[in-house]
Design an enzyme around this catalytic site. Structure first.
Site, PDB file in Angstrom:
ATOM      1  N   GLY A 186       7.417  -5.357  -6.761  1.00 14.02           N
ATOM      2  CA  GLY A 186       6.890  -4.572  -7.863  1.00 14.02           C
ATOM      3  C   GLY A 186       5.886  -3.528  -7.421  1.00 14.02           C
ATOM      4  O   GLY A 186       5.580  -3.400  -6.233  1.00 14.02           O
ATOM      5  N   THR A 188       2.658  -3.017  -7.263  1.00 16.03           N
ATOM      6  CA  THR A 188       1.428  -3.243  -6.496  1.00 16.03           C
ATOM      7  C   THR A 188       1.582  -4.313  -5.418  1.00 16.03           C
ATOM      8  O   THR A 188       0.591  -4.732  -4.830  1.00 16.03           O
ATOM      9  CB  THR A 188       0.285  -3.661  -7.441  1.00 16.03           C
ATOM     10  N   LYS A 189       2.820  -4.721  -5.140  1.00 14.21           N
ATOM     11  CA  LYS A 189       3.026  -5.789  -4.167  1.00 14.21           C
ATOM     12  C   LYS A 189       2.839  -5.281  -2.730  1.00 14.21           C
ATOM     13  O   LYS A 189       2.755  -4.079  -2.468  1.00 14.21           O
ATOM     14  CB  LYS A 189       4.412  -6.403  -4.343  1.00 14.21           C
ATOM     15  N   ASN A 190       2.790  -6.229  -1.788  1.00 14.79           N
ATOM     16  CA  ASN A 190       2.571  -5.884  -0.376  1.00 14.79           C
ATOM     17  C   ASN A 190       3.612  -4.883   0.125  1.00 14.79           C
ATOM     18  O   ASN A 190       3.317  -4.018   0.947  1.00 14.79           O
ATOM     19  CB  ASN A 190       2.630  -7.139   0.482  1.00 14.79           C
ATOM     20  N   LEU A 191       4.837  -5.044  -0.346  1.00 10.21           N
ATOM     21  CA  LEU A 191       5.913  -4.087  -0.104  1.00 10.21           C
ATOM     22  C   LEU A 191       6.491  -3.747  -1.469  1.00 10.21           C
ATOM     23  O   LEU A 191       6.847  -4.641  -2.230  1.00 10.21           O
ATOM     24  CB  LEU A 191       6.977  -4.704   0.816  1.00 10.21           C
TER      25      LEU A 191
END
Length: 374
Positions: A186, A188-191
């Site tokens: 999504g 704001t996720k790490n990727l």
């Protein structure tokens, strides 16, 4: 050159954008194939190579990943799924979507992750799966009870939405062949893929089932359907694929993931140093040596007052998360979870995104101290 979003201390979260994502999406648009396509499959292969696993099945979101993984594990209306209440409501909605019942359990107040003993104590004859949440990216180690869960026919479906790139004792999350692991890509996720998710299946048969589930039940692949005059709908399915546009973003992100991992760990460590010795602030232990942190969560007294004072000061704080067993939608499965309820009254998330600089970070820490002593 890394492109980052503006917002400083006034923004709670945001992605790292490296720059080529824009050209990659434009190329995908020009190619004219916007749904599941060759770019999607390329991204799946790249993810599998990064993790060192045989296969990865991409889907439309992390929530979809959990829903389909639970279905693939055989979870249905007669079952219970053990899940911490201290998580995003998407986890619980994924369980409810299968027709199963969530069985809420406590978390460790230090890590905000479930403990193996609590999982085992909550298991009943109706338990079909456990959904451990890797809070802020920290691994959850259930290896000590794996055999007991296996003997009872209980599948572990990891909610690793926040944990891409993290590891457990040097082993990347997603590489344990006894687990199904679900990732979120999504905003704001790490990727990030903009929106997206993925499942690491345990077997080739499970991978085939997941691909049917994500493609409205159709058994044949895209390439097979292109060469045939018909196709077979083998069972239930949803329209839950990852688009080529999202895959284009994901491929750029994956190629530069080391930069994101380093930046997130540096930011978390800088916060930890700046907050050290601050009275009344309990920093969630993410085991930073093995974790790519998704966010930075602390527990404070008088959280609501602190939250509003910081918002008034222009600081983008958030709350992750309101306990689910207290939500109206899940009231029929509510239970007494005193530790979670106390944590729910104390957690506050500090701004955690790549455009934060040292000045922004100090601004956040100063505002937190001021709010605590006001």
């Amino acid at each position: 050159m890394t492109l980052t979003l503006t917002g400083g201390a006034g923004r709670n979260a945001g992605p790292i954008l490296h720059g080529p994502e824009i050209d990659a999406v434009a190329d995908a648009l020009r190619a004219g194939h916007y749904g599941h396509g060759p770019l999607t499959e390329h991204f799946e292969h790249a993810l599998a190579a990064f993790l060192g696993v045989a296969d990865v099945v991409t889907v439309a979101s992390g929530t979809t990943a959990m829903h389909l993984a639970l279905l693939a594990a055989g979870v249905g209306p007669k079952h219970e799924v053990i899940v911490p209440s201290m998580t995003f409501c998407a986890c619980v909605q994924a369980i409810v979507a299968t027709g199963a019942r969530p069985r809420f359990v406590e978390v460790d107040p230090a890590t905000l992750c479930v403990r193996a003993d609590d999982v085992l104590a909550a298991a009943t004859p109706a338990t079909a799966a456990v959904l451990p949440v890797l809070f802020s990216g920290r691994a959850v180690d259930l290896t000590g009870i794996q055999q007991q869960l296996d003997e009872r026919g209980i599948t572990i479906v990891e909610d690793a939405a926040q944990a891409f790139g993290s590891d457990l004792a040097g082993r990347l999350i997603g590489t344990n062949p006894k687990l199904m692991t679900c990732f979120s890509f999504g905003p704001t996720k790490n990727l990030t893929c903009g929106e997206g998710g993925a499942i690491v299946p345990r077997t080739a048969e499970e991978a085939d089932l997941l691909r049917r589930l994500r493609t409205v039940g159709i058994a044949q692949s895209l390439a097979q359907r292109a060469e045939a005059t018909s196709y077979e709908v083998a069972g239930f399915g949803l329209r839950a694929h990852l688009s080529s546009l999202s895959a284009a973003i994901g491929l750029v992100q994956l190629a530069r993931f080391d930069d994101a991992r380093t930046r997130r760990r540096q930011l978390w460590a800088a916060y930890a140093a700046a907050l050290a010795g601050t009275p009344d602030v309990q920093l969630t232990d993410v085991d930073i040596a093995h974790t790519v942190p998704f966010n930075l969560v602390v527990q404070v007294p008088n959280r609501d007052r602190v939250f509003h004072r910081m918002r008034q000061a222009g600081i983008g704080v958030g709350v992750h998360y309101p306990p689910n067993h207290l939500q109206p939608a899940f009231a029929r499965w509510s239970t007494s979870l005193p530790a979670t309820e106390q944590i729910g009254r104390q957690v506050i998330s500090l701004p955690f995104h790549p455009s934060l600089n040292s000045g922004n970070l100090q601004q956040v820490v100063t505002a937190l101290r001021d709010a605590l002593t006001a």
